[in-house]
Design a protein around this motif. Sequence first.
Motif, mmCIF file in Angstrom:
data_model
loop_
_atom_site.group_PDB
_atom_site.id
_atom_site.type_symbol
_atom_site.label_atom_id
_atom_site.label_comp_id
_atom_site.label_asym_id
_atom_site.label_seq_id
_atom_site.Cartn_x
_atom_site.Cartn_y
_atom_site.Cartn_z
ATOM 1 N N LEU A 144 29.947 32.358 42.859
ATOM 2 C CA LEU A 144 31.396 31.993 42.196
ATOM 3 C C LEU A 144 32.322 32.118 43.437
ATOM 4 O O LEU A 144 33.499 31.224 43.520
ATOM 5 C CB LEU A 144 31.664 32.490 41.115
ATOM 6 N N ALA A 145 32.224 33.303 43.845
ATOM 7 C CA ALA A 145 33.520 33.517 45.085
ATOM 8 C C ALA A 145 33.187 32.419 46.206
ATOM 9 O O ALA A 145 34.485 32.066 46.743
ATOM 10 C CB ALA A 145 33.309 34.996 45.510
ATOM 11 N N ALA A 146 32.267 32.374 46.823
ATOM 12 C CA ALA A 146 31.960 31.420 47.651
ATOM 13 C C ALA A 146 32.620 29.772 47.315
ATOM 14 O O ALA A 146 33.084 29.125 48.159
ATOM 15 C CB ALA A 146 30.496 31.056 48.161
ATOM 16 N N TRP A 187 27.343 32.357 32.726
ATOM 17 C CA TRP A 187 27.674 33.063 33.949
ATOM 18 C C TRP A 187 27.018 34.353 33.672
ATOM 19 O O TRP A 187 27.076 35.102 32.675
ATOM 20 C CB TRP A 187 29.031 33.137 34.416
ATOM 21 N N GLU A 188 26.439 34.970 34.895
ATOM 22 C CA GLU A 188 25.978 36.221 34.899
ATOM 23 C C GLU A 188 26.519 37.030 36.084
ATOM 24 O O GLU A 188 26.934 36.444 37.139
ATOM 25 C CB GLU A 188 24.339 36.365 35.112
ATOM 26 N N LEU A 189 26.682 38.238 36.106
ATOM 27 C CA LEU A 189 27.327 39.119 37.122
ATOM 28 C C LEU A 189 26.477 38.706 38.554
ATOM 29 O O LEU A 189 27.276 38.868 39.416
ATOM 30 C CB LEU A 189 27.398 40.428 36.629
ATOM 31 N N GLY A 190 25.203 38.554 38.402
ATOM 32 C CA GLY A 190 24.661 38.327 39.726
ATOM 33 C C GLY A 190 25.161 36.711 40.345
ATOM 34 O O GLY A 190 24.719 36.914 41.527
ATOM 35 N N ASP A 191 25.820 36.032 39.464
ATOM 36 C CA ASP A 191 26.504 34.930 39.936
ATOM 37 C C ASP A 191 27.821 35.225 40.879
ATOM 38 O O ASP A 191 28.101 33.932 41.450
ATOM 39 C CB ASP A 191 26.627 33.827 39.041
ATOM 40 N N ALA A 192 28.234 36.281 40.789
ATOM 41 C CA ALA A 192 29.615 36.550 41.380
ATOM 42 C C ALA A 192 29.801 35.915 43.012
ATOM 43 O O ALA A 192 30.687 35.549 43.233
ATOM 44 C CB ALA A 192 29.918 38.159 41.319
ATOM 45 N N ALA A 222 37.047 39.604 41.981
ATOM 46 C CA ALA A 222 37.599 38.927 41.100
ATOM 47 C C ALA A 222 36.622 37.990 40.093
ATOM 48 O O ALA A 222 36.886 37.487 39.158
ATOM 49 C CB ALA A 222 38.718 38.040 41.949
ATOM 50 N N ALA A 223 35.637 37.453 41.158
ATOM 51 C CA ALA A 223 34.554 36.412 40.557
ATOM 52 C C ALA A 223 33.909 37.313 39.492
ATOM 53 O O ALA A 223 33.848 36.671 38.408
ATOM 54 C CB ALA A 223 33.754 36.087 41.237
ATOM 55 N N TRP A 276 36.183 37.445 36.095
ATOM 56 C CA TRP A 276 36.103 36.520 35.553
ATOM 57 C C TRP A 276 35.049 36.262 35.016
ATOM 58 O O TRP A 276 34.993 35.688 33.530
ATOM 59 C CB TRP A 276 36.435 35.299 36.427
ATOM 60 N N ILE A 277 33.977 36.294 35.192
ATOM 61 C CA ILE A 277 32.690 36.435 34.508
ATOM 62 C C ILE A 277 32.559 37.289 33.480
ATOM 63 O O ILE A 277 31.970 36.795 32.151
ATOM 64 C CB ILE A 277 31.422 36.646 35.588
ATOM 65 N N ALA A 278 32.992 38.465 33.509
ATOM 66 C CA ALA A 278 33.041 39.389 32.430
ATOM 67 C C ALA A 278 33.902 39.083 31.343
ATOM 68 O O ALA A 278 33.776 39.547 30.209
ATOM 69 C CB ALA A 278 33.313 40.918 33.185
ATOM 70 N N GLY A 279 34.862 38.287 31.805
ATOM 71 C CA GLY A 279 35.599 37.664 30.572
ATOM 72 C C GLY A 279 35.198 36.399 29.733
ATOM 73 O O GLY A 279 35.944 36.236 28.991
ATOM 74 N N GLN A 280 34.085 35.980 30.285
ATOM 75 C CA GLN A 280 33.660 34.713 29.429
ATOM 76 C C GLN A 280 33.335 34.861 28.028
ATOM 77 O O GLN A 280 33.512 34.046 27.150
ATOM 78 C CB GLN A 280 32.436 34.096 30.262
ATOM 79 N N ALA A 281 33.021 35.977 27.762
ATOM 80 C CA ALA A 281 32.517 36.145 26.327
ATOM 81 C C ALA A 281 33.749 36.260 25.283
ATOM 82 O O ALA A 281 33.930 35.941 24.288
ATOM 83 C CB ALA A 281 31.552 37.604 25.913
#
Length: 226
Positions: free
Chosen positions: A63-65, A55-60, A86-87, A90-95
């Motif tokens: 993901l929220a949708a 996931w990349e931050l641009g996908d937020a 929130a999305a 969550w993405i930032a926590g994947q690593a």
Amino acid sequence: MEVSPTGAISGASLSGSPGPLLQAVRKTALIGYRAVGLSLPEPLLAGKRCLLRSWELGDAPALAAAWSDAEVRHWLPVPDVVDQVAAAAWIAGQADRRQAGLALDLVAVEPAPEPTGDSAIGPKVGGEVLGEVGLSAFDPERGAARIGWWTVAAQRRRGIATEMVRILTAWALGPPLGLTVLVAEMEPGNVGSLAVAMAAGYEELDRSADGRLVMVARSDRGLARP
């Protein structure tokens, strides 16, 4: 759609003898696998319809949708707050989740020849978000993990879920991860996910204590190809 569950499962062993492997998967569903960090697949996993990447931050926004989609919310546990902030968190926590050995979360996107996206955020690999597939509840001693997935509304019943589950399953059951078995659980009424699992080479093993179907794919069985 289906999700990597956190509830207990019970019944026969995944290897054919009573109990121990399935009990171990039930245990790791609660405590997670924290022994070794998880690496992203290299190169990117790709099929005819999609490619899988982190996931990349641009996908937020996508993901929220998806978290807000009524069908997703019906079958899956999603956060109480489903906005883009929130999305992104969550993405930032994947690593960290990968480093802790808790989960490997991959987004399925349309194949694209060149990276795109906002230069302020960074290049975005691939096109439109199609869904997600991931692994969790790792049991390194027995080589087991759980798999879960969902697709966005516009991509359902188009073969996307089957392809992304096949791709990740084949990778997880081969080197370098080399798992022995993957487990998927779903509600009996979730006919879409049942069809996906069967098309991807999963077989029904048992029912969980709460009546969910327990489906498995093993490394010693041939899988349907994407």
